[in-house]
Structures are given as structure tokens and as C-alpha cells.
Design an enzyme around this catalytic site. Structure first.
Site, PDB file in Angstrom:
ATOM      1  N   ARG A   1      -8.652   2.360   9.132  1.00  0.00           N
ATOM      2  CA  ARG A   1      -8.079   0.917   9.587  1.00  0.00           C
ATOM      3  C   ARG A   1      -9.292   0.429  10.857  1.00  0.00           C
ATOM      4  O   ARG A   1      -9.286  -1.300  11.039  1.00  0.00           O
ATOM      5  CB  ARG A   1      -6.465   1.096  10.206  1.00  0.00           C
ATOM      6  CG  ARG A   1      -5.627   0.298   9.588  1.00  0.00           C
ATOM      7  CD  ARG A   1      -4.552   0.311  10.536  1.00  0.00           C
ATOM      8  NE  ARG A   1      -3.434  -0.243  10.510  1.00  0.00           N
ATOM      9  CZ  ARG A   1      -2.039   0.611  10.039  1.00  0.00           C
ATOM     10  NH1 ARG A   1      -2.324   1.352   9.597  1.00  0.00           N
ATOM     11  NH2 ARG A   1      -1.417  -0.396   9.825  1.00  0.00           N
TER      12      ARG A   1
ATOM     13  N   ARG B   1      12.408  -1.511  10.499  1.00  0.00           N
ATOM     14  CA  ARG B   1      11.350  -1.062  11.670  1.00  0.00           C
ATOM     15  C   ARG B   1      11.231  -1.858  13.227  1.00  0.00           C
ATOM     16  O   ARG B   1      11.346  -3.203  12.811  1.00  0.00           O
ATOM     17  CB  ARG B   1       9.567  -0.774  10.717  1.00  0.00           C
ATOM     18  CG  ARG B   1       9.687   0.783  10.171  1.00  0.00           C
ATOM     19  CD  ARG B   1       8.334   0.293   9.358  1.00  0.00           C
ATOM     20  NE  ARG B   1       7.081   0.303  10.000  1.00  0.00           N
ATOM     21  CZ  ARG B   1       5.827  -0.102   9.514  1.00  0.00           C
ATOM     22  NH1 ARG B   1       5.966   0.749   7.824  1.00  0.00           N
ATOM     23  NH2 ARG B   1       5.019  -0.251  10.131  1.00  0.00           N
TER      24      ARG B   1
ATOM     25  N   ARG C   1      12.375  -6.853   4.972  1.00  0.00           N
ATOM     26  CA  ARG C   1      11.556  -4.693   4.768  1.00  0.00           C
ATOM     27  C   ARG C   1      12.433  -4.297   5.551  1.00  0.00           C
ATOM     28  O   ARG C   1      12.966  -4.449   6.939  1.00  0.00           O
ATOM     29  CB  ARG C   1      10.398  -4.335   5.103  1.00  0.00           C
ATOM     30  CG  ARG C   1       9.638  -2.860   4.709  1.00  0.00           C
ATOM     31  CD  ARG C   1       8.824  -3.028   4.209  1.00  0.00           C
ATOM     32  NE  ARG C   1       7.818  -3.095   5.492  1.00  0.00           N
ATOM     33  CZ  ARG C   1       6.041  -2.600   5.954  1.00  0.00           C
ATOM     34  NH1 ARG C   1       5.983  -2.436   4.593  1.00  0.00           N
ATOM     35  NH2 ARG C   1       5.705  -2.061   7.134  1.00  0.00           N
TER      36      ARG C   1
ATOM     37  N   ARG D   1       1.065  -8.136  13.995  1.00  0.00           N
ATOM     38  CA  ARG D   1      -0.068  -7.224  12.972  1.00  0.00           C
ATOM     39  C   ARG D   1      -1.144  -7.747  11.971  1.00  0.00           C
ATOM     40  O   ARG D   1      -2.254  -6.991  11.451  1.00  0.00           O
ATOM     41  CB  ARG D   1       1.071  -6.433  12.417  1.00  0.00           C
ATOM     42  CG  ARG D   1       1.875  -4.987  13.328  1.00  0.00           C
ATOM     43  CD  ARG D   1       3.225  -4.703  12.620  1.00  0.00           C
ATOM     44  NE  ARG D   1       2.750  -4.305  11.458  1.00  0.00           N
ATOM     45  CZ  ARG D   1       3.771  -3.914  10.461  1.00  0.00           C
ATOM     46  NH1 ARG D   1       4.580  -4.520  10.337  1.00  0.00           N
ATOM     47  NH2 ARG D   1       3.473  -3.241   9.427  1.00  0.00           N
TER      48      ARG D   1
ATOM     49  N   LYS E   1       0.925  -1.437   0.195  1.00  0.00           N
ATOM     50  CA  LYS E   1      -0.022  -0.043   0.026  1.00  0.00           C
ATOM     51  C   LYS E   1       0.836   0.865   0.001  1.00  0.00           C
ATOM     52  O   LYS E   1       0.404   2.633  -1.111  1.00  0.00           O
ATOM     53  CB  LYS E   1      -0.903   0.122   1.209  1.00  0.00           C
ATOM     54  CG  LYS E   1      -2.225  -0.627   1.073  1.00  0.00           C
ATOM     55  CD  LYS E   1      -2.564  -0.530   2.908  1.00  0.00           C
ATOM     56  CE  LYS E   1      -1.863  -0.869   3.750  1.00  0.00           C
ATOM     57  NZ  LYS E   1      -1.999  -1.375   4.519  1.00  0.00           N
TER      58      LYS E   1
HETATM   59  P1  AMP Z   1       1.238   1.099   8.998  1.00  0.00           P
HETATM   60  O1  AMP Z   1       2.831   1.934   8.854  1.00  0.00           O
HETATM   61  O2  AMP Z   1       0.348   2.023   8.393  1.00  0.00           O
HETATM   62  O3  AMP Z   1       2.261  -0.350   8.926  1.00  0.00           O
HETATM   63  O4  AMP Z   1       1.482   1.733  10.490  1.00  0.00           O
HETATM   64  C1  AMP Z   1       2.488   1.603  11.948  1.00  0.00           C
HETATM   65  C2  AMP Z   1       2.007   0.633  13.027  1.00  0.00           C
HETATM   66  O5  AMP Z   1       1.214   2.167  13.342  1.00  0.00           O
HETATM   67  C3  AMP Z   1       0.243   0.376  12.658  1.00  0.00           C
HETATM   68  O6  AMP Z   1       0.832  -0.671  13.383  1.00  0.00           O
HETATM   69  C4  AMP Z   1      -0.412   0.706  13.977  1.00  0.00           C
HETATM   70  O7  AMP Z   1      -0.061   0.324  15.540  1.00  0.00           O
HETATM   71  C5  AMP Z   1       0.192   2.428  14.038  1.00  0.00           C
HETATM   72  N1  AMP Z   1      -0.933   2.990  13.242  1.00  0.00           N
HETATM   73  C6  AMP Z   1      -1.207   3.430  11.733  1.00  0.00           C
HETATM   74  N2  AMP Z   1      -2.094   4.030  10.902  1.00  0.00           N
HETATM   75  C7  AMP Z   1      -2.963   3.532  12.312  1.00  0.00           C
HETATM   76  C8  AMP Z   1      -4.347   3.642  12.191  1.00  0.00           C
HETATM   77  N3  AMP Z   1      -4.998   3.856  11.000  1.00  0.00           N
HETATM   78  N4  AMP Z   1      -5.153   3.472  13.355  1.00  0.00           N
HETATM   79  C9  AMP Z   1      -4.791   2.613  14.223  1.00  0.00           C
HETATM   80  N5  AMP Z   1      -3.398   2.723  14.958  1.00  0.00           N
HETATM   81  C10 AMP Z   1      -2.440   2.899  13.181  1.00  0.00           C
END
Ligand code: AMP
Length: 222
Positions: free
Chosen positions: A90, A162, A129, A173, A15
Site C-alpha cells: 500500500r 466497519r 457497505r 481513507r 478489490k
Molecule cells: P482494508 O480492509 O484493505 O480496507 O484495510 C483496512 C485498514 O487496515 C486500512 O485503512 C489500514 O488502516 C489497514 N491496512 C490494511 N492493509 C494495510 C497495509 N498494507 N499497510 C498499512 N495499513 C494497512
């Protein structure tokens, strides 16, 4: 007309990579909730420190905190022609809150590409990654290695794994995704705006499908 697009898909579906490229081609901002949280953590803001308590264990940041942050972000002038949202909404509660926010400004979501990838591919992608510290450019140890080990091809900054891409957190996750985010697929499907895109192909092929899809919406605005 302002075009808002939500990119859906499990963690590791591509994404972020796709949203960045497609947004640049369409000339609208790419808004990644995860990137905003990470940026805030880098700057040690209150929001960043709070969010990190959840992020580091693979949980979701509470809806009220996340929705407030996105409301502020899309009110900025660079979203005058719309934006691509990546990682937000989300949860169904976030999706409903986002619909309300858009309604207030006379907009709605136009298309929700859903990038589908089998689970075993996701795990392999996430655990290999590498992410750049400066701008979040993404590489993969095996499938998309940087030219120079540990260094971003685009801006020369350091590449790191990360914390939440470590194996235990990756599994969590994916579970959280299945429980909390997957219901959004049905939510948008019922509204007739979800379009499935096969994400288990080369980055370029997926990008060109996404651009065709989004350009259809832009053309129908004219
Ligand atoms: P991502 O980079 O999108 O994989 O996000 C990394 C982490 O940030 C996720 O595993 C969540 O802990 C937090 N996070 C990102 N976007 C959201 C969201 N819309 N709602 C809640 N937590 C989020």
C-alpha cells in the site's frame, strides 16, 4: 511456478470482493492485509490491538509491522502455487520490501490489475457497505442487500458497518489512498505489469475480465 498477483485500487473499488472470487477460481489463497488485521483484533493479539490504533482513524499501519506480517503469511505452505494480495502493498516502501521478499524465494509479481472506480461511486459504496463478522463477506445496503436484513447469506453471521466505513473515516481513507497508495500505480506501470480494469460495472463482468487476465499469466507459465 508460483504466481503472485497484487490487486490495486482505491478503498471501495471491489478489490476484496474480486480477490476472494478470483482466488477461489484459480485455487490460490486470497491474502488481505486488512482481513488479517481485523482477525487479529478479534482475537485480541498484540498485532491486532496495535494495528487498530491506526485503522480506527483511517491511517495506515506502519510499514515494518505490515511487511513482517505479510512475510510470515506468504511463507506458509498454502502459498506454494502463489497468492492474490489485496490491500498490500500500500506504499512504495512496502512494494520495494515485497519485491525483495519475492526475490529471496525466486519469485516476482506477474500482473497488477488496477481496478478503477470514480470517487463519488467509491464514497457511495463504502458508506453503504455491510461486512460479515465471520468471514468478511461484503454486501451493500442498496446495491447488494442480503436476503435477510443484518444476516450474511453465506454463513448466517451478523453483518455490521466497519468502524472505518463511517463517513468521516471514508473521506480520510480516500485521501490517504491518493497520497500513499496511488504512487504504486506508477511504480507498477513503469515495470509494465499494471493492467487497468474498469471497476464501475457489475461484479460478474469485472470478475470475468480479471480471470481472463490472470489465466493468461498462468498459461504462459506452462
Ligand atoms: P482494508 O480492509 O484493505 O480496507 O484495510 C483496512 C485498514 O487496515 C486500512 O485503512 C489500514 O488502516 C489497514 N491496512 C490494511 N492493509 C494495510 C497495509 N498494507 N499497510 C498499512 N495499513 C494497512
Amino acid at each position: 511456478m508460483r504466481d503472485f498477483f497484487v490487486f490495486l485500487g482505491p478503498p471501495g473499488a471491489g478489490k476484496g470482493t474480486q480477490a476472494k472470487v478470483v482466488a477461489a477460481r484459480l485455487g490460490i489463497p486470497h491474502i488481505s492485509s486488512g482481513d488479517i488485521f481485523r482477525e487479529n483484533l478479534k482475537n485480541q493479539t498484540e498485532l491486532g490491538i496495535l494495528a487498530n490504533e491506526y485503522i480506527k482513524v483511517g491511517k495506515l499501519v506502519p510499514d515494518d509491522v505490515t511487511v513482517r506480517m505479510i512475510r510470515e503469511r506468504i511463507s506458509r505452505t498454502d502459498c506454494g502455487a502463489g497468492a492474490i494480495l489485496d490491500g498490500f502493498p500500500r506504499t512504495p516502501a512496502q512494494a520495494k520490501a515485497f519485491d525483495e521478499i519475492l526475490k529471496e524465494i525466486g519469485c516476482q509479481i506477474n500482473k497488477v490489475p488496477y481496478i478503477k472506480v470514480p470517487e463519488k461511486v467509491l464514497i457511495a459504496r463504502l458508506s453503504g457497505r455491510l461486512t460479515c463478522r465471520a468471514k468478511g463477506h461484503v454486501f451493500h445496503k442498496l446495491h447488494n442487500p442480503p436476503r435477510e436484513s443484518g444476516v450474511c447469506d453465506f454463513d448466517g453471521s451478523e453483518l455490521y458497518q466497519r468502524e472505518d466505513d463511517k463517513p468521516e473515516t471514508v473521506a480520510r481513507r480516500i485521501r490517504v489512498y491518493e497520497e500513499q497508495t496511488r504512487p504504486l500505480v506508477e511504480y507498477y506501470m513503469d515495470r509494465g505489469i499494471l493492467v487497468e480494469v474498469d471497476g464501475d460495472r457489475s461484479i460478474d463482468l469485472v470478475t470475468s475480465d480479471l480471470i481472463n487476465l490472470l489465466e493468461e499469466v498462468e498459461k504462459s507459465d506452462v
